[in-house]
Write a protein that holds these residues in place. Structure first.
Motif, PDB file in Angstrom:
ATOM      1  N   TYR A   1       0.935  -1.095   0.032  1.00 33.65           N
ATOM      2  CA  TYR A   1       0.003   0.118   0.023  1.00 33.65           C
ATOM      3  C   TYR A   1       1.027   1.251  -0.012  1.00 33.65           C
ATOM      4  CZ  TYR A   1      -3.590  -3.255   1.673  1.00 33.65           C
ATOM      5  OH  TYR A   1      -4.352  -4.385   1.910  1.00 33.65           O
ATOM      6  N   VAL A   2       0.299   2.254  -0.566  1.00 36.93           N
ATOM      7  CA  VAL A   2       0.736   3.747  -0.343  1.00 36.93           C
ATOM      8  C   VAL A   2      -0.237   4.330   0.419  1.00 36.93           C
ATOM      9  CG1 VAL A   2       1.191   5.904  -1.546  1.00 36.93           C
ATOM     10  CG2 VAL A   2       2.106   3.768  -2.567  1.00 36.93           C
ATOM     11  N   MET A   3      -0.053   4.668   1.742  1.00 30.12           N
ATOM     12  CA  MET A   3      -0.960   4.983   2.583  1.00 30.12           C
ATOM     13  C   MET A   3      -0.808   6.436   2.951  1.00 30.12           C
ATOM     14  SD  MET A   3      -3.317   2.916   4.041  1.00 30.12           S
ATOM     15  CE  MET A   3      -3.526   0.813   3.909  1.00 30.12           C
ATOM     16  N   VAL A   4      -1.833   7.256   3.245  1.00 28.63           N
ATOM     17  CA  VAL A   4      -2.076   8.745   3.893  1.00 28.63           C
ATOM     18  C   VAL A   4      -2.823   8.745   4.964  1.00 28.63           C
ATOM     19  CG1 VAL A   4      -1.566   9.563   1.478  1.00 28.63           C
ATOM     20  CG2 VAL A   4      -3.823   9.274   2.317  1.00 28.63           C
TER      21      VAL A   4
ATOM     22  N   ASN B   1       3.002   9.195  13.321  1.00 32.45           N
ATOM     23  CA  ASN B   1       3.562  10.173  14.230  1.00 32.45           C
ATOM     24  C   ASN B   1       3.680  11.537  13.510  1.00 32.45           C
ATOM     25  OD1 ASN B   1       4.055   8.299  16.365  1.00 32.45           O
ATOM     26  ND2 ASN B   1       6.350   8.077  15.969  1.00 32.45           N
ATOM     27  N   GLY B   2       3.138  11.495  12.231  1.00 28.30           N
ATOM     28  CA  GLY B   2       3.080  12.799  11.562  1.00 28.30           C
ATOM     29  C   GLY B   2       4.534  13.159  11.043  1.00 28.30           C
ATOM     30  N   ASP B   3       5.533  12.199  11.081  1.00 27.08           N
ATOM     31  CA  ASP B   3       6.820  12.784  10.357  1.00 27.08           C
ATOM     32  C   ASP B   3       6.754  12.738   9.163  1.00 27.08           C
ATOM     33  OD1 ASP B   3       7.888  12.710  13.079  1.00 27.08           O
ATOM     34  OD2 ASP B   3       8.197  10.560  13.048  1.00 27.08           O
ATOM     35  N   VAL B   4       5.954  11.947   8.286  1.00 30.25           N
ATOM     36  CA  VAL B   4       5.614  12.107   6.810  1.00 30.25           C
ATOM     37  C   VAL B   4       4.306  12.345   6.627  1.00 30.25           C
ATOM     38  CG1 VAL B   4       7.682  10.641   6.593  1.00 30.25           C
ATOM     39  CG2 VAL B   4       5.265   9.565   6.782  1.00 30.25           C
ATOM     40  N   ASP B   5       3.980  12.578   5.313  1.00 34.07           N
ATOM     41  CA  ASP B   5       2.627  12.603   4.718  1.00 34.07           C
ATOM     42  C   ASP B   5       2.182  11.376   4.258  1.00 34.07           C
ATOM     43  OD1 ASP B   5       3.069  15.771   5.088  1.00 34.07           O
ATOM     44  OD2 ASP B   5       4.298  15.557   3.573  1.00 34.07           O
ATOM     45  N   VAL B   6       3.207  10.528   3.635  1.00 32.81           N
ATOM     46  CA  VAL B   6       2.670   9.182   2.877  1.00 32.81           C
ATOM     47  C   VAL B   6       3.798   8.309   3.457  1.00 32.81           C
ATOM     48  CG1 VAL B   6       2.572   8.305   0.526  1.00 32.81           C
ATOM     49  CG2 VAL B   6       2.151  10.777   0.756  1.00 32.81           C
ATOM     50  N   ALA B   7       3.117   7.134   3.312  1.00 32.01           N
ATOM     51  CA  ALA B   7       3.898   5.991   3.726  1.00 32.01           C
ATOM     52  C   ALA B   7       3.610   4.523   3.154  1.00 32.01           C
ATOM     53  CB  ALA B   7       3.837   5.550   5.301  1.00 32.01           C
ATOM     54  N   ALA B   8       4.594   3.904   2.757  1.00 30.78           N
ATOM     55  CA  ALA B   8       4.493   2.307   2.006  1.00 30.78           C
ATOM     56  C   ALA B   8       4.508   1.363   3.236  1.00 30.78           C
ATOM     57  CB  ALA B   8       5.413   2.497   0.941  1.00 30.78           C
ATOM     58  N   PHE B   9       3.701   0.325   3.174  1.00 32.57           N
ATOM     59  CA  PHE B   9       3.918  -0.884   4.027  1.00 32.57           C
ATOM     60  C   PHE B   9       2.800  -1.984   3.557  1.00 32.57           C
ATOM     61  CE2 PHE B   9       1.433   2.315   6.476  1.00 32.57           C
ATOM     62  CZ  PHE B   9       0.175   1.623   6.897  1.00 32.57           C
ATOM     63  N   ASP B  10       2.849  -2.993   3.943  1.00 33.23           N
ATOM     64  CA  ASP B  10       1.972  -4.137   3.338  1.00 33.23           C
ATOM     65  C   ASP B  10       1.106  -4.481   4.625  1.00 33.23           C
ATOM     66  OD1 ASP B  10       3.245  -5.869   5.493  1.00 33.23           O
ATOM     67  OD2 ASP B  10       4.728  -6.549   3.737  1.00 33.23           O
ATOM     68  N   ASP B  11       0.079  -5.545   4.303  1.00 38.07           N
ATOM     69  CA  ASP B  11      -0.680  -5.763   5.221  1.00 38.07           C
ATOM     70  C   ASP B  11      -0.381  -6.880   6.101  1.00 38.07           C
ATOM     71  OD1 ASP B  11      -0.657  -7.716   3.183  1.00 38.07           O
ATOM     72  OD2 ASP B  11      -2.860  -7.619   2.511  1.00 38.07           O
ATOM     73  N   ILE B  12       0.501  -8.018   5.531  1.00 35.75           N
ATOM     74  CA  ILE B  12       0.883  -9.175   6.438  1.00 35.75           C
ATOM     75  C   ILE B  12       1.683  -8.882   7.638  1.00 35.75           C
ATOM     76  CG2 ILE B  12       0.568 -10.868   4.493  1.00 35.75           C
ATOM     77  CD1 ILE B  12       3.626 -10.854   4.169  1.00 35.75           C
ATOM     78  N   ASP B  13       2.529  -7.631   7.473  1.00 37.37           N
ATOM     79  CA  ASP B  13       3.499  -7.360   8.587  1.00 37.37           C
ATOM     80  C   ASP B  13       2.642  -6.258   9.693  1.00 37.37           C
ATOM     81  OD1 ASP B  13       5.933  -8.664   7.987  1.00 37.37           O
ATOM     82  OD2 ASP B  13       5.806  -7.515   6.322  1.00 37.37           O
ATOM     83  N   LEU B  14       1.181  -5.964   9.227  1.00 36.91           N
ATOM     84  CA  LEU B  14       0.804  -5.167  10.092  1.00 36.91           C
ATOM     85  C   LEU B  14      -0.356  -5.898  10.980  1.00 36.91           C
ATOM     86  CD1 LEU B  14       1.548  -2.106  10.838  1.00 36.91           C
ATOM     87  CD2 LEU B  14       2.576  -2.773   8.658  1.00 36.91           C
TER      88      LEU B  14
END
Length: 344
Positions: free
Chosen positions: A135-138, A216-229
């Motif tokens: 995902y690319v998350m906001v 935490n608000g350190d970035v506007d956008v983040a990439a991560f996957d589902d299985i690790d979350l």
């Protein structure tokens, strides 16, 4: 005459000694090679996402399965850097590694003896649906600002602050960065550092770490996957499409314990082939290789909730048991699509 005979004897003696040295060297070479596969220990290396305290039960359970299968002592190597795990397996310092697809392919690029051993199937119990999501998350509150004509657009991330997982993470960099690069007509390498396409680029060094940077608000956008979350939150709607909402659980452990109840929205979703448990075939005997595959694909492993937990389990396992999910033996050929995507 005697002098000639004496010279001949010296030559024969020297030749015999040389022959013994050659044989000894040959035996020594064979012994060294054998030692690599007949060692009494096996080292398993884990990526940062599987190296956290919360994943200790998984590492312990896998060690027990491997020990029972091979009779060998199992050493666990945790890491805080993807490259450390990749190099450990490629060099043979670790004989097995639970890696992401990109990490596996990079390790294989460094050493062709690295091969995938098993991966986990999809809900169908086959490899047809053996994939997860990147995902690319906001932040949910700002999600609408990433829309263009009613649909989410990756063009909107230009000039923003972003967090990736690692430059060698498949679902935490290669796939999402590839999607962003394609949408904006830039190179993936242009996205690795701030001061260019992005104002700032951070690396979480794990999928939860990348999520922390976002919440935490350190970035506007983040990439991560589902299985690790899965240990930290859940999706409250369709997780396979843009608009997917991910909410942190009220009882989320560290490092997301301070983000309880916070939500993010996916502006891009992409499928990624399931990760492998990889092996360095030059360091493990064929007999032990076969024993490990047999143990991991056994019903007892499939039924172990530490490996495959139910969706509503209070203590999530390594993977979620939906449908007929189980470990399956694979070869590098299965990763042909990922090789193509990554250009490796």
């Amino acid at each position: 005459m005697e002098e000639t005979i004496l010279k001949i004897k010296h030559i024969l003696a020297a030749t015999a000694a040389l022959s013994l040295l050659v044989v000894a060297a040959g035996c020594s070479s064979k012994t060294t090679h054998a030692d690599k596969t007949s060692s009494k220990t096996l080292t398993v290396v884990f990526l940062p996402s599987e190296s956290s305290k919360e994943m200790t039960p998984v590492r312990t359970a896998l060690s027990k399965v491997l020990h029972k299968a091979t009779g060998k002592k199992i050493n666990v190597q945790t890491t805080t850097d993807y490259n450390v795990a990749i190099q450990a397996l490629a060099s043979g310092k670790a004989q097995l590694g639970l890696l992401g697809p990109d990490s596996y392919i990079e390790a294989r690029k460094q050493n062709s003896a690295v091969n995938p051993l098993v991966t986990y199937s999809g809900e169908s119990g086959t490899l047809k649906d053996a994939h997860y999501n990147s995902y690319v998350m906001v932040p949910k509150a700002k999600a609408d600002s990433y829309k263009d004509g009613g649909s989410y657009s990756l063009k909107k991330v230009k000039g923003q602050k972003i967090s990736f997982v690692s430059a060698t993470s498949t679902s935490g960099f290669a796939v999402p960065a590839g999607a962003i690069a394609a949408a904006n007509g830039v190179k993936k390498t242009d996205l690795q550092q701030g001061g260019g396409f992005f104002d700032k680029v951070l690396y979480g060094q794990s999928h939860p770490g990348s999520a922390v940077n976002l919440f935490n608000g350190d970035v506007d956008v983040a990439a991560f996957d589902d299985i690790d979350l899965v240990n930290y939150g859940k999706f409250t709607n369709d997780a396979t499409k843009a608009g997917a909402i991910f909410k942190i659980n009220d009882d989320a452990p560290a490092p997301l314990d301070k983000a309880k109840g916070k939500e993010s929205v996916a502006i891009s979703v992409a499928q990624v082939q399931n990760e492998p448990l990889a092996i360095n075939d030059k360091t493990v005997s064929k007999a032990d290789r076969a024993k490990i595959i047999k143990a991991l694909t056994a019903q007892s492993t499939t039924d172990n909730p530490i490996f495959f937990s139910k969706p509503d389990a209070k203590k999530p396992g390594l993977f979620t048991q939906t449908g007929k999910v189980h470990f399956m033996a694979i070869s590098d050929k299965w990763y042909a699509p990922t090789h193509e995507v990554l250009g490796k």
